[in-house]
Design a protein around this motif. Structure first.
Motif, PDB file in Angstrom:
ATOM      1  N   GLY A   1      -8.883   0.655   7.311  1.00  0.00           N
ATOM      2  CA  GLY A   1      -7.458   0.462   7.471  1.00  0.00           C
ATOM      3  C   GLY A   1      -6.650   1.539   6.756  1.00  0.00           C
TER       4      GLY A   1
ATOM      5  N   GLU B   1      -0.831   3.374   9.082  1.00  0.00           N
ATOM      6  CA  GLU B   1      -0.349   2.149   9.713  1.00  0.00           C
ATOM      7  C   GLU B   1       0.230   2.382  11.107  1.00  0.00           C
ATOM      8  OE1 GLU B   1      -0.718  -0.895   8.547  1.00  0.00           O
ATOM      9  OE2 GLU B   1      -1.592  -0.337   6.618  1.00  0.00           O
TER      10      GLU B   1
ATOM     11  N   GLY C   1      -5.935  -6.124   3.312  1.00  0.00           N
ATOM     12  CA  GLY C   1      -4.850  -5.415   2.648  1.00  0.00           C
ATOM     13  C   GLY C   1      -3.968  -6.325   1.818  1.00  0.00           C
TER      14      GLY C   1
ATOM     15  N   LYS D   1       2.008  -6.554   2.569  1.00  0.00           N
ATOM     16  CA  LYS D   1       2.655  -5.797   3.636  1.00  0.00           C
ATOM     17  C   LYS D   1       1.643  -5.358   4.694  1.00  0.00           C
ATOM     18  CE  LYS D   1       5.735  -2.701   2.792  1.00  0.00           C
ATOM     19  NZ  LYS D   1       6.458  -1.521   2.218  1.00  0.00           N
ATOM     20  N   GLU D   2       0.498  -4.843   4.244  1.00  0.00           N
ATOM     21  CA  GLU D   2      -0.531  -4.405   5.185  1.00  0.00           C
ATOM     22  C   GLU D   2      -1.105  -5.600   5.954  1.00  0.00           C
ATOM     23  OE1 GLU D   2      -0.185  -1.490   1.896  1.00  0.00           O
ATOM     24  OE2 GLU D   2      -0.568  -3.645   1.933  1.00  0.00           O
TER      25      GLU D   2
ATOM     26  N   ARG E   1       1.181  -6.783   8.662  1.00  0.00           N
ATOM     27  CA  ARG E   1       1.153  -5.852   9.796  1.00  0.00           C
ATOM     28  C   ARG E   1      -0.104  -6.085  10.636  1.00  0.00           C
ATOM     29  NH1 ARG E   1       3.836   0.038   9.234  1.00  0.00           N
ATOM     30  NH2 ARG E   1       3.506   0.801  11.348  1.00  0.00           N
ATOM     31  N   ASN E   2      -1.215  -6.404   9.961  1.00  0.00           N
ATOM     32  CA  ASN E   2      -2.423  -6.764  10.697  1.00  0.00           C
ATOM     33  C   ASN E   2      -2.211  -8.025  11.514  1.00  0.00           C
ATOM     34  OD1 ASN E   2      -4.533  -4.830  10.325  1.00  0.00           O
ATOM     35  ND2 ASN E   2      -4.721  -5.458   8.192  1.00  0.00           N
TER      36      ASN E   2
END
Length: 260
Positions: A148, A151, A172, A175-176, A179-180
């Motif tokens: 990952g 982004e 993550g 935030k990550e 998004r996933n």
């Protein structure tokens, strides 16, 4: 309850220079004892690619990539059915990568990765050459495991290839991770493995399963960088998960995806 456990995200090593553990001097690690170490934890099978640290700023040549893949095949001969080898491709070598996909498909291997662009020239998932490689991979029924990073590029990749099985390593931080979650909505073929940072945040896995089902999550540790026992505990001992969800994450999902 007994669990069958497949560690989808590992990086076994043929020689010590390929051992990516940061504290290897404190660990008794070798190609010979990796299986014993894993089986002592209850892990029945491992998957993943061979890496070589220290190549971040080294000009990438195809023979370097091919050698890592050949070493994965050598390890498969040692480990037998215990190891599902993953292999590398590279968007700067499109023809060679597609030929490698054909070679591996002929050997019955359908796992690409974990791909680590930061180790091999810092290439990006939205490069045009990688689109061609993914199309070739999809045509051969390949599964792609990838680190990952980048982004926006990951967003583009998932949107452009909704029929390709893509498994993102590491949920993550918040935030990550969120998004996933969006990527899971874009493609039913987008999965996450639970390795690395992420599931130590209490409730993260429960939150994700409630939205997309346990069938979209896969057990992985990122051994030998990370300790598999930590991730086993993070799934097996999570009081928020049902027994059937644990079984799916620990082995059922990847057996279905890789047809093993």
């Amino acid at each position: 309850m007994d669990y069958e456990v497949i560690d989808f995200h590992t990086h076994p090593f043929w020689e010590p220079s390929q051992n990516i553990c940061h504290h290897k001097e404190a660990c008794n690690m070798s190609a010979g004892n990796t299986r014993v170490l894993m089986e002592n934890l209850g892990i029945t099978k491992i998957c993943g690619s061979v890496l070589r640290p220290g190549q971040k700023n080294v000009p990438v040549k195809w023979n370097m990539i091919r050698q890592l893949n050949d070493d994965a095949l050598r390890l498969q001969k040692i480990y037998g059915d215990f190891y599902v080898p993953g292999f590398h491709v590279h968007p700067h070598f499109v023809k060679e990568s597609c030929e490698e996909i054909e070679r591996m498909a002929g050997l019955g291997i359908k796992l690409i990765g974990e791909l680590c662009p930061y180790m091999h020239g810092n290439w990006s998932y939205d490069e045009s050459g990688f689109d061609t490689i993914l199309e070739c991979a999809e045509a051969h029924g390949m599964v792609i495991s990838f680190h990952g990073m980048f982004e926006d590029a990951m967003d583009n990749m998932v949107k452009r290839h909704p029929n390709t099985v893509l498994i993102s390593a590491h949920p993550g931080e918040y935030k990550e991770f969120m998004r996933n979650m969006k990527r899971m909505a874009w493609s039913k073929n987008f999965y996450m493995d639970v390795s690395g940072y992420g599931i130590f945040r209490y409730g993260m896995l429960r939150y994700a399963i409630d939205r997309y089902g346990a069938e979209r999550f896969i057990f992985g540790s990122d051994y030998p960088t990370c300790n598999p026992a930590m991730y086993l505990g993070g799934v097996m001992m999570d009081p928020l998960l049902a027994e059937d969800e644990k079984k799916a994450i620990l082995s059922g999902n990847i057996k279905r995806i890789l047809n093993i």
